[in-house]
Write a protein that holds these residues in place. Structure first.
Motif, PDB file in Angstrom:
ATOM      1  N   GLU A  34       0.830  -1.207   0.000  1.00 13.09           N
ATOM      2  CA  GLU A  34       0.000   0.000   0.000  1.00 13.09           C
ATOM      3  C   GLU A  34       0.862   1.253   0.000  1.00 13.09           C
ATOM      4  O   GLU A  34       0.596   2.214  -0.731  1.00 13.09           O
ATOM      5  CB  GLU A  34      -0.927  -0.006   1.215  1.00 13.09           C
ATOM      6  CG  GLU A  34      -1.873   1.175   1.284  1.00 13.09           C
ATOM      7  CD  GLU A  34      -2.803   1.126   2.479  1.00 13.09           C
ATOM      8  OE1 GLU A  34      -3.668   2.029   2.583  1.00 13.09           O
ATOM      9  OE2 GLU A  34      -2.678   0.211   3.309  1.00 13.09           O
ATOM     10  N   LEU A  35       1.921   1.239   0.802  1.00 11.81           N
ATOM     11  CA  LEU A  35       2.846   2.375   0.822  1.00 11.81           C
ATOM     12  C   LEU A  35       3.499   2.554  -0.545  1.00 11.81           C
ATOM     13  O   LEU A  35       3.595   3.683  -1.059  1.00 11.81           O
ATOM     14  CB  LEU A  35       3.904   2.152   1.903  1.00 11.81           C
ATOM     15  CG  LEU A  35       4.913   3.280   2.136  1.00 11.81           C
ATOM     16  CD1 LEU A  35       5.379   3.266   3.596  1.00 11.81           C
ATOM     17  CD2 LEU A  35       6.138   3.156   1.222  1.00 11.81           C
ATOM     18  N   ALA A  36       3.923   1.452  -1.145  1.00  7.91           N
ATOM     19  CA  ALA A  36       4.564   1.521  -2.462  1.00  7.91           C
ATOM     20  C   ALA A  36       3.622   2.112  -3.500  1.00  7.91           C
ATOM     21  O   ALA A  36       4.031   2.908  -4.360  1.00  7.91           O
ATOM     22  CB  ALA A  36       5.024   0.132  -2.886  1.00  7.91           C
ATOM     23  N   ALA A  37       2.351   1.736  -3.440  1.00 10.52           N
ATOM     24  CA  ALA A  37       1.370   2.271  -4.384  1.00 10.52           C
ATOM     25  C   ALA A  37       1.122   3.755  -4.130  1.00 10.52           C
ATOM     26  O   ALA A  37       0.989   4.549  -5.068  1.00 10.52           O
ATOM     27  CB  ALA A  37       0.072   1.490  -4.274  1.00 10.52           C
ATOM     28  N   THR A  38       1.060   4.136  -2.863  1.00  7.88           N
ATOM     29  CA  THR A  38       0.826   5.538  -2.517  1.00  7.88           C
ATOM     30  C   THR A  38       1.929   6.436  -3.062  1.00  7.88           C
ATOM     31  O   THR A  38       1.672   7.517  -3.596  1.00  7.88           O
ATOM     32  CB  THR A  38       0.739   5.699  -0.989  1.00  7.88           C
ATOM     33  OG1 THR A  38      -0.377   4.941  -0.505  1.00  7.88           O
ATOM     34  CG2 THR A  38       0.577   7.168  -0.592  1.00  7.88           C
ATOM     35  N   TYR A  39       3.152   5.984  -2.943  1.00  3.05           N
ATOM     36  CA  TYR A  39       4.296   6.784  -3.396  1.00  3.05           C
ATOM     37  C   TYR A  39       4.666   6.492  -4.847  1.00  3.05           C
ATOM     38  O   TYR A  39       5.547   7.161  -5.403  1.00  3.05           O
ATOM     39  CB  TYR A  39       5.503   6.555  -2.481  1.00  3.05           C
ATOM     40  CG  TYR A  39       5.357   7.241  -1.146  1.00  3.05           C
ATOM     41  CD1 TYR A  39       5.797   8.542  -0.947  1.00  3.05           C
ATOM     42  CD2 TYR A  39       4.742   6.593  -0.069  1.00  3.05           C
ATOM     43  CE1 TYR A  39       5.652   9.187   0.273  1.00  3.05           C
ATOM     44  CE2 TYR A  39       4.592   7.223   1.161  1.00  3.05           C
ATOM     45  CZ  TYR A  39       5.046   8.516   1.321  1.00  3.05           C
ATOM     46  OH  TYR A  39       4.896   9.145   2.546  1.00  3.05           O
ATOM     47  N   VAL A  51       5.085 -13.205  -3.660  1.00  2.00           N
ATOM     48  CA  VAL A  51       4.923 -12.594  -4.979  1.00  2.00           C
ATOM     49  C   VAL A  51       3.460 -12.515  -5.387  1.00  2.00           C
ATOM     50  O   VAL A  51       2.951 -11.454  -5.775  1.00  2.00           O
ATOM     51  CB  VAL A  51       5.746 -13.338  -6.044  1.00  2.00           C
ATOM     52  CG1 VAL A  51       5.383 -12.845  -7.451  1.00  2.00           C
ATOM     53  CG2 VAL A  51       7.240 -13.142  -5.805  1.00  2.00           C
ATOM     54  N   ALA A  52       2.744 -13.615  -5.314  1.00  2.00           N
ATOM     55  CA  ALA A  52       1.343 -13.616  -5.746  1.00  2.00           C
ATOM     56  C   ALA A  52       0.514 -12.635  -4.919  1.00  2.00           C
ATOM     57  O   ALA A  52      -0.361 -11.930  -5.453  1.00  2.00           O
ATOM     58  CB  ALA A  52       0.762 -15.021  -5.657  1.00  2.00           C
ATOM     59  N   LEU A  53       0.778 -12.576  -3.620  1.00  2.84           N
ATOM     60  CA  LEU A  53       0.088 -11.642  -2.734  1.00  2.84           C
ATOM     61  C   LEU A  53       0.331 -10.198  -3.177  1.00  2.84           C
ATOM     62  O   LEU A  53      -0.602  -9.386  -3.271  1.00  2.84           O
ATOM     63  CB  LEU A  53       0.584 -11.837  -1.307  1.00  2.84           C
ATOM     64  CG  LEU A  53       0.018 -10.906  -0.232  1.00  2.84           C
ATOM     65  CD1 LEU A  53      -1.426 -11.272   0.084  1.00  2.84           C
ATOM     66  CD2 LEU A  53       0.868 -11.005   1.045  1.00  2.84           C
ATOM     67  N   ALA A  54       1.592  -9.870  -3.463  1.00  2.00           N
ATOM     68  CA  ALA A  54       1.941  -8.509  -3.868  1.00  2.00           C
ATOM     69  C   ALA A  54       1.363  -8.165  -5.235  1.00  2.00           C
ATOM     70  O   ALA A  54       0.892  -7.038  -5.459  1.00  2.00           O
ATOM     71  CB  ALA A  54       3.453  -8.337  -3.880  1.00  2.00           C
ATOM     72  N   VAL A  55       1.384  -9.124  -6.158  1.00  7.75           N
ATOM     73  CA  VAL A  55       0.809  -8.880  -7.488  1.00  7.75           C
ATOM     74  C   VAL A  55      -0.674  -8.534  -7.364  1.00  7.75           C
ATOM     75  O   VAL A  55      -1.173  -7.590  -8.001  1.00  7.75           O
ATOM     76  CB  VAL A  55       1.019 -10.109  -8.393  1.00  7.75           C
ATOM     77  CG1 VAL A  55       0.182 -10.000  -9.661  1.00  7.75           C
ATOM     78  CG2 VAL A  55       2.496 -10.253  -8.751  1.00  7.75           C
ATOM     79  N   LYS A  56      -1.383  -9.265  -6.551  1.00  5.09           N
ATOM     80  CA  LYS A  56      -2.806  -8.988  -6.351  1.00  5.09           C
ATOM     81  C   LYS A  56      -3.013  -7.637  -5.693  1.00  5.09           C
ATOM     82  O   LYS A  56      -3.881  -6.850  -6.101  1.00  5.09           O
ATOM     83  CB  LYS A  56      -3.437 -10.088  -5.493  1.00  5.09           C
ATOM     84  CG  LYS A  56      -4.943  -9.930  -5.293  1.00  5.09           C
ATOM     85  CD  LYS A  56      -5.527 -11.092  -4.507  1.00  5.09           C
ATOM     86  CE  LYS A  56      -7.031 -10.919  -4.308  1.00  5.09           C
ATOM     87  NZ  LYS A  56      -7.599 -12.056  -3.524  1.00  5.09           N
ATOM     88  N   ALA A  57      -2.211  -7.330  -4.684  1.00  5.27           N
ATOM     89  CA  ALA A  57      -2.358  -6.061  -3.961  1.00  5.27           C
ATOM     90  C   ALA A  57      -2.059  -4.859  -4.843  1.00  5.27           C
ATOM     91  O   ALA A  57      -2.634  -3.779  -4.649  1.00  5.27           O
ATOM     92  CB  ALA A  57      -1.438  -6.059  -2.745  1.00  5.27           C
ATOM     93  N   LEU A  58      -1.162  -5.027  -5.803  1.00  4.18           N
ATOM     94  CA  LEU A  58      -0.727  -3.903  -6.636  1.00  4.18           C
ATOM     95  C   LEU A  58      -1.374  -3.895  -8.016  1.00  4.18           C
ATOM     96  O   LEU A  58      -1.009  -3.088  -8.870  1.00  4.18           O
ATOM     97  CB  LEU A  58       0.797  -3.924  -6.762  1.00  4.18           C
ATOM     98  CG  LEU A  58       1.522  -3.582  -5.454  1.00  4.18           C
ATOM     99  CD1 LEU A  58       2.980  -3.983  -5.511  1.00  4.18           C
ATOM    100  CD2 LEU A  58       1.370  -2.096  -5.131  1.00  4.18           C
TER     101      LEU A  58
END
Length: 230
Positions: A34-39, A51-58
């Protein structure tokens, strides 16, 4: 790049937000995404199982998902490293930070080191950026120079200073050496100990174009405040 003129968006797109600590919970990984997406950083670098978790989140953002190969010691067999690449790409990763075989490099087994890196590059099939981690804390300058040459011959996209898990991390001297000894099309990533804006800007001036960072918000907020006050 002129480090004195860089803006917040440019610097954000030079950061791989690191989520690699072994104790991170799923909730903490999701908060990091979430922080990475915000910035709107370049990527998150997560553990292979995340990886799969992050791909879905982003999904729907411009933030890439990267992961690590042969991490953190580089001593996995070449076949295992190639298999990790296949798994990572299948889960949606597009950037791969691999640790070269440190012991083989220090033993002078250059052909084996080059073949190890090339196997990861080949396994990516051009889908993922391959970053070769040297772990410079364990190497002398001659070994770092050989690592630059072998990474170049193997077709890597980046050379990277450190995992962040060794006794020492990135140094300006190492970044300058690496930048001077790989072709212009290859990039240098600094990781390990780059925790402030001023320090990151020093590394930009030295030739680093990507950073592994955990202090992402602090660094980018500092730059935004300085630019607003200018």
């Amino acid at each position: 790049m002129d480090s004195t003129a860089i803006d917040v968006r440019q610097l954000a797109k030079m950061i791989d937000h690191s989520l690699l600590r072994p104790e991170l919970t799923t909730a903490e990984v999701l908060r990091g995404c979430e922080l990475a997406a915000t910035y709107d950083v370049a990527s998150v670098c997560v553990r292979p199982a995340d990886v799969a978790l992050a791909v879905k989140a982003l999904d729907g953002t411009a933030v890439a998902v990267g992961t690590v190969i042969g991490f953190p010691h580089g001593g996995s067999t070449t076949a295992v490293k190639a298999g990790e690449v296949v798994d990572a790409l299948a889960a949606g990763a597009t950037e791969l930070d691999m640790v070269l075989n440190i012991g083989l490099l220090r033993s002078g087994e250059d052909d084996a080191v080059r073949e190890d890196i090339a196997a990861v590059v080949d396994a990516s099939g051009g889908v993922g950026l391959t970053k070769v981690i040297f772990e410079n804390a364990y190497l002398d300058d001659e070994e770092k120079l050989r690592a630059c040459r072998l990474s170049t011959l193997a077709g890597a996209d980046f050379v990277k200073t450190s995992t962040g898990f060794a006794p020492g991390g990135a140094t300006l001297e190492d970044v300058r050496l690496m930048r001077a000894n790989v072709p212009a099309h290859m990039r240098v990533k600094a990781a390990g100990g780059v925790r402030t804006l001023d320090r990151m800007l020093e590394f930009v001036a030295a030739g680093a174009e990507r950073f592994g960072a955990t202090a992402t918000a602090t660094i980018l907020d500092d730059l935004a405040a300085r630019r607003a006050a200018a």
